[in-house]
Design an enzyme around this catalytic site. Structure first.
Site, PDB file in Angstrom:
ATOM      1  N   ASP A  96      40.443  32.864  40.093  1.00  0.00           N
ATOM      2  CA  ASP A  96      41.187  33.987  39.535  1.00  0.00           C
ATOM      3  C   ASP A  96      42.562  34.001  40.202  1.00  0.00           C
ATOM      4  O   ASP A  96      42.661  33.908  41.426  1.00  0.00           O
ATOM      5  CB  ASP A  96      40.444  35.303  39.822  1.00  0.00           C
ATOM      6  CG  ASP A  96      40.547  36.280  38.670  1.00  0.00           C
ATOM      7  OD1 ASP A  96      41.679  36.560  38.254  1.00  0.00           O
ATOM      8  OD2 ASP A  96      39.496  36.766  38.205  1.00  0.00           O
ATOM      9  N   ASP A 192      45.215  36.798  35.876  1.00  0.00           N
ATOM     10  CA  ASP A 192      45.089  38.243  35.746  1.00  0.00           C
ATOM     11  C   ASP A 192      46.355  38.866  35.149  1.00  0.00           C
ATOM     12  O   ASP A 192      47.467  38.581  35.626  1.00  0.00           O
ATOM     13  CB  ASP A 192      44.847  38.813  37.156  1.00  0.00           C
ATOM     14  CG  ASP A 192      44.429  40.262  37.156  1.00  0.00           C
ATOM     15  OD1 ASP A 192      43.308  40.546  36.725  1.00  0.00           O
ATOM     16  OD2 ASP A 192      45.234  41.105  37.602  1.00  0.00           O
ATOM     17  N   GLU A 245      44.919  36.318  30.938  1.00  0.00           N
ATOM     18  CA  GLU A 245      44.461  37.642  30.497  1.00  0.00           C
ATOM     19  C   GLU A 245      45.682  38.418  30.017  1.00  0.00           C
ATOM     20  O   GLU A 245      46.644  38.594  30.766  1.00  0.00           O
ATOM     21  CB  GLU A 245      43.790  38.387  31.648  1.00  0.00           C
ATOM     22  CG  GLU A 245      43.124  39.679  31.168  1.00  0.00           C
ATOM     23  CD  GLU A 245      43.024  40.757  32.241  1.00  0.00           C
ATOM     24  OE1 GLU A 245      42.170  41.634  32.114  1.00  0.00           O
ATOM     25  OE2 GLU A 245      43.829  40.744  33.194  1.00  0.00           O
ATOM     26  N   HIS A 317      34.025  41.784  33.788  1.00  0.00           N
ATOM     27  CA  HIS A 317      33.779  42.799  34.814  1.00  0.00           C
ATOM     28  C   HIS A 317      34.495  44.113  34.518  1.00  0.00           C
ATOM     29  O   HIS A 317      34.347  45.070  35.274  1.00  0.00           O
ATOM     30  CB  HIS A 317      34.229  42.258  36.170  1.00  0.00           C
ATOM     31  CG  HIS A 317      35.694  41.937  36.177  1.00  0.00           C
ATOM     32  ND1 HIS A 317      36.223  40.886  35.450  1.00  0.00           N
ATOM     33  CD2 HIS A 317      36.748  42.543  36.781  1.00  0.00           C
ATOM     34  CE1 HIS A 317      37.535  40.868  35.621  1.00  0.00           C
ATOM     35  NE2 HIS A 317      37.880  41.863  36.415  1.00  0.00           N
ATOM     36  N   ASP A 318      35.297  44.166  33.462  1.00  0.00           N
ATOM     37  CA  ASP A 318      36.018  45.393  33.094  1.00  0.00           C
ATOM     38  C   ASP A 318      35.415  46.096  31.878  1.00  0.00           C
ATOM     39  O   ASP A 318      35.848  47.196  31.522  1.00  0.00           O
ATOM     40  CB  ASP A 318      37.483  45.069  32.760  1.00  0.00           C
ATOM     41  CG  ASP A 318      38.257  44.533  33.949  1.00  0.00           C
ATOM     42  OD1 ASP A 318      37.916  44.896  35.092  1.00  0.00           O
ATOM     43  OD2 ASP A 318      39.193  43.752  33.725  1.00  0.00           O
TER      44      ASP A 318
HETATM   45  C1  NOJ Z   1      42.602  42.972  35.311  1.00  0.00           C
HETATM   46  C2  NOJ Z   1      41.332  42.767  36.048  1.00  0.00           C
HETATM   47  O1  NOJ Z   1      40.407  42.171  35.209  1.00  0.00           O
HETATM   48  C3  NOJ Z   1      40.893  44.111  36.561  1.00  0.00           C
HETATM   49  O2  NOJ Z   1      39.599  44.096  37.097  1.00  0.00           O
HETATM   50  C4  NOJ Z   1      41.890  44.573  37.565  1.00  0.00           C
HETATM   51  O3  NOJ Z   1      41.577  45.891  37.960  1.00  0.00           O
HETATM   52  C5  NOJ Z   1      43.308  44.553  37.000  1.00  0.00           C
HETATM   53  N1  NOJ Z   1      43.609  43.384  36.238  1.00  0.00           N
HETATM   54  C6  NOJ Z   1      44.307  44.606  38.119  1.00  0.00           C
HETATM   55  O4  NOJ Z   1      44.320  43.376  38.826  1.00  0.00           O
END
Ligand code: NOJ
Length: 656
Positions: A96, A192, A245, A317-318
């Protein structure tokens, strides 16, 4: 074609995957101990959420040292050993990359905040006056730093200050760190919020506090990603994977980001399909309309058909667990959702536990929640928001991986940092590996299919029945093969009725061999039952090979003739015991092979005598199969009889 077009990526959230030292937090040793499980599932790439040193304000997405491992997870030596073990098993490992922001405890920021004239002052965004932007984690995006009397920008938590990518030194420092990891042997990066790197340096106020017009896909984003690609990725051996992302990315922009000729990233994570059940914010939860989901996926599939590439995901994970979100939490729903996603064109991502059908957690109190985003929202919105928190909160995805039915699900022998879902006694890896009909084995087969069947990886995509609120249907075509995927999203039994006049291939989107057959009306002869009625959350396959139709039963595509032939070879001359043994060894139910045999015999009567001549099947067994196939073909006659399947030829070729 790029290797990742037929690959499947598995995301590990290390804190919640497996704990090897009983501190209640997952670690590298835990991952290493579970690599055989991942190899059995058959995934090609592992992506690790951040494992770098971090104060863990946002579970590691706040990094204080880019070139080390957080002691909670292990050491660089552990990492090297893990990487080698991953490579030994023929898998790759992707890190990541979190470079929109650092931790406020990163030495760069410590220096930057130390004085207004520090050489690293300009590595972050400092202003005398804040803008009105709101943070993703609630509250303002600017914090006043008392020591120097200026505000710094943080799109996420106040412990995640945004780096200033306008400064070339920042960019070079990041590229050098990335090369360091690649030189160590890692195989790429998940990047990210990478479309937030370029900000409008004027940092104007946004409408209603929404600053996103000034930081999402900002003016220099393509330039930065091209530079990153040139400096880091280009010239390596083409075996890397980069996925950006990109919240809020448009299809038009995604085409540019993923056009290989432009040298930016291999694919992006877009968010359209995971926002369809939301109104004004992620906490404004609405029911999903299937037609919206199909419209969205359909648009992305056709938009990136010629150039660029899709990534495919339900979970990470989000996001809350998809089986609870778009299904009813049942294994049937989990399998159906897996099939739909994995049969699209693109690179599928499996988030840990998704392959078991892991569900949302039954939270009853805010005290059970650890996630900074969720807690921030709850603090602002109050107890009335708890239902939304339960439905959308990120901790749903972060509860520990369910390995077995024991205490703490085999995740740890200590006290887990986040509660284990009580349903681990039913939903767990150990039980599912033993059950050939489990969600795990369904995912394993989907992954295998992507590797073996070129139509899955490379075929074109046509959405069918776009107006239907219950049926998700599409075809994939590649050279002589056509796959039809029908999925019942409704949770109720469903009749599928194709129009009378549709002829195979005579118009784009026409369902193959429609001929006015109502699937539910075709007499459900024993083994054909599953295909004739779409049970709740069930999916059915029809494969058209060179213009001919094959039916796959029980969710297994009839392309598995390779498996049939292997089966015939292996238990040649044997009896039922051999069949059971084979089915057991290959984690496939006897019924499934039996069904496939029936289909094979039914498609080409010559296959029956061929099997007998070669002594491949005891006569009684062959006769039973043929008998069943007669029944099926009676039921499905109008659909199948005019077509002569090449499957027998294929089976013979494969057997030689
Ligand atoms: C996206 C990530 O997937 C998330 O978990 C994170 O809180 C934010 N970016 C900030 O890095």
């Amino acid at each position: 074609m790029a290797w990742w077009q037929s690959a499947v990526v598995y995301q590990i959230y290390p804190r919640s995957f497996a704990d090897s030292d009983a501190d209640g937090i997952g670690d590298l040793g835990g991952i290493a101990a579970r690599l055989d499980y991942l190899a059995e599932l058959g995934v090609d790439v592992l992506w690790l959420s951040p494992i770098y040193p971090s104060p863990q304000d946002d579970n590691g997405y706040d990094i204080s040292d880019y070139r080390d491992i957080d002691p909670t997870f292990g050491t660089l030596t552990d990492f090297d050993a893990l990487l080698a073990a991953v490579h030994e098993r023929g898998m790759k490992l992707v890190m990541d990359l979190v470079v929109n922001h650092t931790s406020d405890e990163h030495p760069w920021f410590v220096e930057s905040r130390s004085s207004r004239d520090n050489p690293k002052r300009d590595w972050y965004w400092w202003r005398d006056e804040p803008t009105n932007w709101r943070s993703f984690f609630s509250g303002p995006t600017w914090d006043l730093d008392d020591a120097t009397g200026q505000y710094y920008l943080h799109l996420f938590s106040r412990k995640q200050p945004d780096l200033n990518w306008e400064n070339p030194e920042v960019r070079q420092a990041v590229y050098s760190m990335m090369r360091w990891w690649l030189d160590r042997g890692v195989d790429g990066f998940r990047m990210d919020v990478i479309n937030m790197l370029s900000k409008d340096p004027a940092l104007p106020d946004g409408p209603g506090g929404d600053g996103s017009p000034y930081y999402l896909c900002g003016p220099r984003i393509h330039e930065f990603l091209q530079e990153l690609h040139r400096e880091v990725v280009a010239g390596r051996d083409g075996q890397l994977l980069t996925v950006g992302e990109m919240p809020g990315v448009t299809l038009e922009n995604a085409k540019l980001f993923t056009d290989p000729a432009r040298g930016e990233v291999d694919m992006v994570f877009q968010f359209e399909h995971v926002q369809l059940d939301q109104g004004s914010s992620k906490w404004d939860v609405r029911p999903l309309r299937l037609t919206d989901l199909k419209r969205s996926f359909g648009r992305w599939q056709s938009g990136l058909a010629e150039r660029g590439w899709n990534s495919l995901y339900w979970n990470n994970h989000d996001q809350p667990r998809v089986v609870s979100r778009f299904g009813d939490g049942s294994p049937e729903a989990a399998k159906m959702l897996g099939t739909v996603l994995h049969m699209h064109r693109g690179t599928p991502y499996v988030y840990q536990g998704e392959e078991l059908g892991m569900t949302n957690y039954p939270f009853t109190s805010i005290d059970e929640i650890r996630d900074i985003e969720t807690l921030g929202h709850y603090a602002e919105a109050g107890p009335a928001s708890f239902e939304a928190v339960r439905a959308m909160g990120r901790d749903n995805a972060r509860t520990p991986m369910q390995w077995d039915a024991s205490a703490h699900a085999g995740f740890t022998t200590g006290t887990p940092w986040l509660s284990v879902n009580p349903n681990h006694t039913e939903i767990n890896a150990e039980a599912q590996r033993r059950d050939p009909d489990s969600v795990f084995h369904h995912y394993r087969r989907l992954i295998e299919l992507r590797h073996d069947e070129p139509a899955v990886a490379h075929g074109d995509f046509t959405m069918l029945a776009p107006q239907d609120e219950r049926l998700y249907a599409f075809t994939r075509r590649y050279e002589g093969t056509e796959l039809l995927v029908l999925a019942n999203f409704s949770g109720e039994p469903l009749e599928v009725d194709f129009p009378d006049d549709a002829e195979p291939g005579d118009q784009p989107g026409a369902p193959p061999q429609a001929s006015g057959i109502k699937l539910a009306d075709a007499a459900p002869a024993d083994v054909a039952m599953e295909a004739t009625q779409m049970r709740r959350y069930h999916e059915v396959w029809v494969e058209k090979n060179g213009g001919r139709t094959l039916l796959g039963l029980s969710g297994i595509p009839a392309t598995r003739f390779r498996g049939v032939v292997r089966f015939l070879e292996e238990f040649a001359g044997g009896g039922d015991a051999d069949m059971a043994r084979y089915a057991d060894e290959h984690s496939l139910s006897e019924q499934r092979y039996f069904n496939l045999l029936c289909m094979m015999f039914g498609h080409d009567p010559r296959s029956y005598s061929w099997v007998l001549d070669k002594g491949l099947l005891p006569e009684a067994r062959a006769a039973r199969c043929q008998n069943e196939s007669d029944k099926i073909f009676k039921a499905w006659g109008a659909l199948l009889s005019p077509h002569f399947s090449p499957s027998f030829r294929l089976a013979r070729q494969l057997a030689q």
